[in-house]
Design a protein around this motif. Structure first.
Motif, PDB file in Angstrom:
ATOM      1  N   ALA A   1       0.871  -1.400   0.112  1.00  0.00           N
ATOM      2  CA  ALA A   1      -0.175  -0.030   0.028  1.00  0.00           C
ATOM      3  C   ALA A   1       0.867   1.226  -0.048  1.00  0.00           C
ATOM      4  O   ALA A   1       0.326   2.347  -0.186  1.00  0.00           O
ATOM      5  CB  ALA A   1      -0.857   0.016   1.151  1.00  0.00           C
ATOM      6  N   THR A   2       2.121   1.082   0.477  1.00  0.00           N
ATOM      7  CA  THR A   2       3.109   2.307   0.345  1.00  0.00           C
ATOM      8  C   THR A   2       3.664   2.503  -1.108  1.00  0.00           C
ATOM      9  O   THR A   2       3.846   3.470  -1.535  1.00  0.00           O
ATOM     10  CB  THR A   2       4.106   2.032   1.256  1.00  0.00           C
ATOM     11  N   LEU A   3       3.979   1.354  -1.683  1.00  0.00           N
ATOM     12  CA  LEU A   3       4.734   1.344  -2.841  1.00  0.00           C
ATOM     13  C   LEU A   3       3.818   1.136  -3.824  1.00  0.00           C
ATOM     14  O   LEU A   3       3.659  -0.162  -4.565  1.00  0.00           O
ATOM     15  CB  LEU A   3       5.832   0.389  -3.060  1.00  0.00           C
ATOM     16  N   ARG A   4       2.879   2.060  -4.262  1.00  0.00           N
ATOM     17  CA  ARG A   4       1.848   1.766  -5.026  1.00  0.00           C
ATOM     18  C   ARG A   4       2.335   1.977  -6.644  1.00  0.00           C
ATOM     19  O   ARG A   4       2.850   2.698  -7.213  1.00  0.00           O
ATOM     20  CB  ARG A   4       0.706   3.032  -5.086  1.00  0.00           C
TER      21      ARG A   4
ATOM     22  N   ARG B   1       2.172  -4.101 -11.878  1.00  0.00           N
ATOM     23  CA  ARG B   1       2.908  -5.491 -11.923  1.00  0.00           C
ATOM     24  C   ARG B   1       3.866  -5.382 -12.831  1.00  0.00           C
ATOM     25  O   ARG B   1       4.977  -5.701 -12.522  1.00  0.00           O
ATOM     26  CB  ARG B   1       1.949  -6.547 -12.329  1.00  0.00           C
ATOM     27  N   GLY B   2       3.635  -4.554 -13.738  1.00  0.00           N
ATOM     28  CA  GLY B   2       5.027  -4.224 -14.711  1.00  0.00           C
ATOM     29  C   GLY B   2       6.126  -3.527 -14.238  1.00  0.00           C
ATOM     30  O   GLY B   2       7.090  -3.832 -14.247  1.00  0.00           O
ATOM     31  N   GLU B   3       5.771  -2.498 -13.355  1.00  0.00           N
ATOM     32  CA  GLU B   3       6.688  -1.676 -12.567  1.00  0.00           C
ATOM     33  C   GLU B   3       7.404  -2.568 -11.480  1.00  0.00           C
ATOM     34  O   GLU B   3       8.529  -2.544 -11.360  1.00  0.00           O
ATOM     35  CB  GLU B   3       6.205  -0.602 -11.843  1.00  0.00           C
ATOM     36  N   ALA B   4       6.568  -3.567 -10.972  1.00  0.00           N
ATOM     37  CA  ALA B   4       6.940  -4.322  -9.835  1.00  0.00           C
ATOM     38  C   ALA B   4       8.070  -5.313 -10.318  1.00  0.00           C
ATOM     39  O   ALA B   4       8.724  -6.191  -9.589  1.00  0.00           O
ATOM     40  CB  ALA B   4       5.923  -4.917  -8.767  1.00  0.00           C
ATOM     41  N   ALA B   5       7.896  -5.644 -11.486  1.00  0.00           N
ATOM     42  CA  ALA B   5       8.837  -6.811 -12.162  1.00  0.00           C
ATOM     43  C   ALA B   5      10.323  -6.369 -12.447  1.00  0.00           C
ATOM     44  O   ALA B   5      10.863  -7.307 -12.768  1.00  0.00           O
ATOM     45  CB  ALA B   5       8.159  -7.078 -13.429  1.00  0.00           C
ATOM     46  N   ASP B   6      10.445  -5.212 -12.361  1.00  0.00           N
ATOM     47  CA  ASP B   6      11.886  -4.445 -12.353  1.00  0.00           C
ATOM     48  C   ASP B   6      12.547  -4.911 -11.071  1.00  0.00           C
ATOM     49  O   ASP B   6      12.447  -4.374 -10.088  1.00  0.00           O
ATOM     50  CB  ASP B   6      11.968  -3.063 -12.505  1.00  0.00           C
TER      51      ASP B   6
ATOM     52  N   ARG C   1       9.274 -10.454  -2.321  1.00  0.00           N
ATOM     53  CA  ARG C   1       8.625 -11.534  -2.044  1.00  0.00           C
ATOM     54  C   ARG C   1       7.081 -10.974  -1.154  1.00  0.00           C
ATOM     55  O   ARG C   1       6.019 -11.522  -1.379  1.00  0.00           O
ATOM     56  CB  ARG C   1       9.028 -12.702  -1.282  1.00  0.00           C
ATOM     57  N   LEU C   2       7.503 -10.244  -0.469  1.00  0.00           N
ATOM     58  CA  LEU C   2       6.471  -9.589   0.285  1.00  0.00           C
ATOM     59  C   LEU C   2       5.446  -8.677  -0.417  1.00  0.00           C
ATOM     60  O   LEU C   2       4.150  -8.890  -0.459  1.00  0.00           O
ATOM     61  CB  LEU C   2       6.961  -8.542   1.336  1.00  0.00           C
ATOM     62  N   TRP C   3       5.861  -7.923  -1.452  1.00  0.00           N
ATOM     63  CA  TRP C   3       5.006  -7.156  -2.190  1.00  0.00           C
ATOM     64  C   TRP C   3       4.076  -7.939  -3.239  1.00  0.00           C
ATOM     65  O   TRP C   3       2.798  -7.820  -3.330  1.00  0.00           O
ATOM     66  CB  TRP C   3       5.660  -6.217  -3.387  1.00  0.00           C
TER      67      TRP C   3
ATOM     68  N   ILE D   1      -3.034   4.506  -7.792  1.00  0.00           N
ATOM     69  CA  ILE D   1      -1.382   4.680  -7.935  1.00  0.00           C
ATOM     70  C   ILE D   1      -1.182   6.069  -8.039  1.00  0.00           C
ATOM     71  O   ILE D   1      -0.424   6.763  -7.215  1.00  0.00           O
ATOM     72  CB  ILE D   1      -0.734   4.113  -9.125  1.00  0.00           C
ATOM     73  N   GLU D   2      -1.918   6.953  -8.670  1.00  0.00           N
ATOM     74  CA  GLU D   2      -2.038   8.394  -8.952  1.00  0.00           C
ATOM     75  C   GLU D   2      -2.043   9.291  -7.435  1.00  0.00           C
ATOM     76  O   GLU D   2      -1.589  10.153  -7.246  1.00  0.00           O
ATOM     77  CB  GLU D   2      -2.792   8.852  -9.911  1.00  0.00           C
ATOM     78  N   GLU D   3      -2.895   8.652  -6.423  1.00  0.00           N
ATOM     79  CA  GLU D   3      -2.988   9.167  -5.396  1.00  0.00           C
ATOM     80  C   GLU D   3      -1.723   9.078  -4.435  1.00  0.00           C
ATOM     81  O   GLU D   3      -2.253   9.546  -3.277  1.00  0.00           O
ATOM     82  CB  GLU D   3      -4.255   8.709  -4.642  1.00  0.00           C
ATOM     83  N   VAL D   4      -0.810   8.484  -4.642  1.00  0.00           N
ATOM     84  CA  VAL D   4       0.003   8.239  -3.832  1.00  0.00           C
ATOM     85  C   VAL D   4       0.601   9.436  -3.078  1.00  0.00           C
ATOM     86  O   VAL D   4       1.074   9.503  -1.996  1.00  0.00           O
ATOM     87  CB  VAL D   4       1.107   7.399  -4.388  1.00  0.00           C
ATOM     88  N   GLU D   5       0.690  10.371  -4.039  1.00  0.00           N
ATOM     89  CA  GLU D   5       1.413  11.658  -3.423  1.00  0.00           C
ATOM     90  C   GLU D   5       0.696  12.492  -2.194  1.00  0.00           C
ATOM     91  O   GLU D   5       1.290  13.268  -1.558  1.00  0.00           O
ATOM     92  CB  GLU D   5       1.559  12.711  -4.427  1.00  0.00           C
ATOM     93  N   SER D   6      -0.663  12.288  -2.285  1.00  0.00           N
ATOM     94  CA  SER D   6      -1.493  12.863  -1.401  1.00  0.00           C
ATOM     95  C   SER D   6      -2.261  11.915  -0.307  1.00  0.00           C
ATOM     96  O   SER D   6      -2.835  12.219   0.643  1.00  0.00           O
ATOM     97  CB  SER D   6      -2.532  13.602  -2.037  1.00  0.00           C
ATOM     98  N   ALA D   7      -1.816  10.643  -0.532  1.00  0.00           N
ATOM     99  CA  ALA D   7      -2.255   9.635   0.431  1.00  0.00           C
ATOM    100  C   ALA D   7      -1.379   9.832   1.894  1.00  0.00           C
ATOM    101  O   ALA D   7      -0.440  10.167   2.086  1.00  0.00           O
ATOM    102  CB  ALA D   7      -2.230   8.127  -0.067  1.00  0.00           C
ATOM    103  N   SER D   8      -2.581   9.442   3.006  1.00  0.00           N
ATOM    104  CA  SER D   8      -1.888   9.539   4.231  1.00  0.00           C
ATOM    105  C   SER D   8      -0.719   8.229   4.566  1.00  0.00           C
ATOM    106  O   SER D   8      -1.016   7.197   3.799  1.00  0.00           O
ATOM    107  CB  SER D   8      -2.964   9.417   5.532  1.00  0.00           C
ATOM    108  N   ALA D   9       0.039   8.146   5.360  1.00  0.00           N
ATOM    109  CA  ALA D   9       0.797   7.074   5.614  1.00  0.00           C
ATOM    110  C   ALA D   9      -0.096   5.941   5.855  1.00  0.00           C
ATOM    111  O   ALA D   9      -1.033   6.139   6.778  1.00  0.00           O
ATOM    112  CB  ALA D   9       1.935   7.293   6.759  1.00  0.00           C
ATOM    113  N   VAL D  10       0.480   4.857   5.631  1.00  0.00           N
ATOM    114  CA  VAL D  10      -0.353   3.416   6.145  1.00  0.00           C
ATOM    115  C   VAL D  10      -0.538   3.515   7.504  1.00  0.00           C
ATOM    116  O   VAL D  10       0.177   3.586   8.487  1.00  0.00           O
ATOM    117  CB  VAL D  10       0.229   2.337   5.443  1.00  0.00           C
ATOM    118  N   PRO D  11      -1.619   2.903   8.200  1.00  0.00           N
ATOM    119  CA  PRO D  11      -1.944   2.725   9.755  1.00  0.00           C
ATOM    120  C   PRO D  11      -1.038   1.653  10.104  1.00  0.00           C
ATOM    121  O   PRO D  11      -0.762   0.250   9.316  1.00  0.00           O
ATOM    122  CB  PRO D  11      -3.200   2.550   9.642  1.00  0.00           C
ATOM    123  N   TRP D  12      -0.787   1.484  11.315  1.00  0.00           N
ATOM    124  CA  TRP D  12       0.165   0.507  11.573  1.00  0.00           C
ATOM    125  C   TRP D  12      -0.682  -0.612  12.373  1.00  0.00           C
ATOM    126  O   TRP D  12      -0.303  -1.699  12.598  1.00  0.00           O
ATOM    127  CB  TRP D  12       1.109   1.101  12.664  1.00  0.00           C
ATOM    128  N   ASP D  13      -1.649  -0.223  13.034  1.00  0.00           N
ATOM    129  CA  ASP D  13      -2.581  -0.982  14.074  1.00  0.00           C
ATOM    130  C   ASP D  13      -3.911  -1.620  13.149  1.00  0.00           C
ATOM    131  O   ASP D  13      -4.521  -2.255  13.906  1.00  0.00           O
ATOM    132  CB  ASP D  13      -2.775  -0.397  15.284  1.00  0.00           C
TER     133      ASP D  13
END
Length: 242
Positions: free
Chosen positions: A29-32, A35-40, A89-91, A187-199
Motif C-alpha cells: 500500500a506504500t509502494l503503489r 505489476r509491470g513496474e514491480a517486475a523490475d 516476495r512480500l510485495w 497509484i496516482e493518489e500516492v502523493e496525497s495519501a496518508s501514511a499506512v496505518p500500523w494497527d
C-alpha cells in the motif's frame, strides 16, 4: 519505507518471521505500482542494498551461528528472484493474495512461510480465485489445528499446480477482468495519501474482487486435494544416502 521496516524490527524482534504478515500489505500500500513496474528487479535490489540492508540481515540471518561457523544471509535475499528477494516476495504475496482493496487474505497467506515460499512460485496463482481458494483451505487447516501444517501446504500447492496443467482453473472458475482504471487512480493518489496505518490493515486499490462462486468451487476442489495429497516422508528423506 524506513519507518515501516524500523517499526517491523521493533515489533517483531522476538518472532521475526511474524514480521512478514504485518509488513507485506503495508509495503504494498506504500509502494503503489503496477505489476509491470514491480517486475523490475532494480527497484527491489535498491531497497535491499541501499535503503534497508539492515532489515534484510535482521529478517533473514539464521540464528545460532558461532565464531568458527558464522551464519550468513543468502545473496538471493538481496538480489534474487521475486519469490526469494526480501522485499519483492512480500510485495508480490500481497498483490497476488489480496482481494481487491482487502488485504486480509494476503495477511493470512503471509502468516505461513510455506505459502510464501511455495505458492508464490506457481503461475496458477495469477488466477485470483485460485489464490484465494488456497488461502481459504490454509485458514481452515489452521483453525482445525492440523498437524504438519507446513507439509500440508506444500503438498496442496504441488497438487494444485499439477492439476492446473490439465484442469484450467480459469474455465472451471471464471473471474472478472480487473478494473485497471481504479488501479491507476489508486497509484496516482500516492502523493496525497496518508501514511499506512500500523494497527489496522490499509486499503488497497478497489480494482475488483474475485467472484465468490468461483472461489467456492475451487475451495471445495482444493479441500479434496488437501485431504488426498501425500505428505513428505520425513523419515525417508532424513535417512543417510548410500
Amino acid at each position: 519505507m524506513r519507518e515501516l521496516v524500523d517499526e517491523a524490527m521493533n515489533r517483531f524482534d522476538e518472532a521475526r518471521t511474524d514480521a512478514d504478515a504485518w509488513l507485506a500489505p503495508r509495503l504494498h500500500a506504500t509502494l503503489r505500482m503496477t505489476r509491470g513496474e514491480a517486475a523490475d528487479p532494480g527497484l527491489w535490489n535498491f531497497l535491499a542494498l541501499a535503503v534497508a540492508p539492515d532489515y534484510v540481515l535482521w529478517r533473514h540471518l539464521p540464528l545460532g551461528g558461532t565464531a568458527d561457523d558464522p551464519k550468513k544471509v543468502s545473496g538471493v535475499r538481496f538480489v534474487g528472484p521475486h519469490y526469494s528477494q526480501a522485499f519483492s516476495r512480500l510485495w508480490w504475496t500481497a498483490e497476488m493474495f489480496r482481494d481487491g482493496s482487502d488485504y486480509a487474505t494476503a495477511e493470512i497467506a503471509c502468516g505461513n512461510q510455506d505459502m510464501i515460499n511455495t505458492a508464490l512460485r506457481l503461475s496458477t496463482i495469477d488466477h485470483k480465485p485460485t489464490a484465494l481458494a488456497l488461502v481459504r483451505v490454509l485458514e481452515d487447516l489452521s483453525r482445525e489445528g492440523a498437524t504438519r501444517l507446513g507439509d500440508r501446504v506444500n503438498a496442496l500447492c504441488t497438487a494444485v499446480n499439477v492439476a492446473g496443467s490439465t484442469l484450467m482453473y480459469e474455465v472451471i472458475a471464471p473471474d472478472d477482468v480487473p478494473d485497471h482504471l481504479a488501479l491507476s487512480d489508486w497509484i496516482e493518489e500516492v502523493e496525497s495519501a496518508s501514511a499506512v496505518p500500523w494497527d489496522r490493515l490499509p486499503e488497497g486499490p478497489a480494482d475488483g474482487t474475485a467472484r465468490r462462486s468461483s472461489c467456492e468451487v475451487l475451495t471445495r476442489m482444493f479441500e479434496r486435494f488437501a485431504a488426498e495429497a501425500p505428505l513428505r516422508d520425513r523419515a525417508r528423506s532424513a535417512a543417510p544416502q548410500d
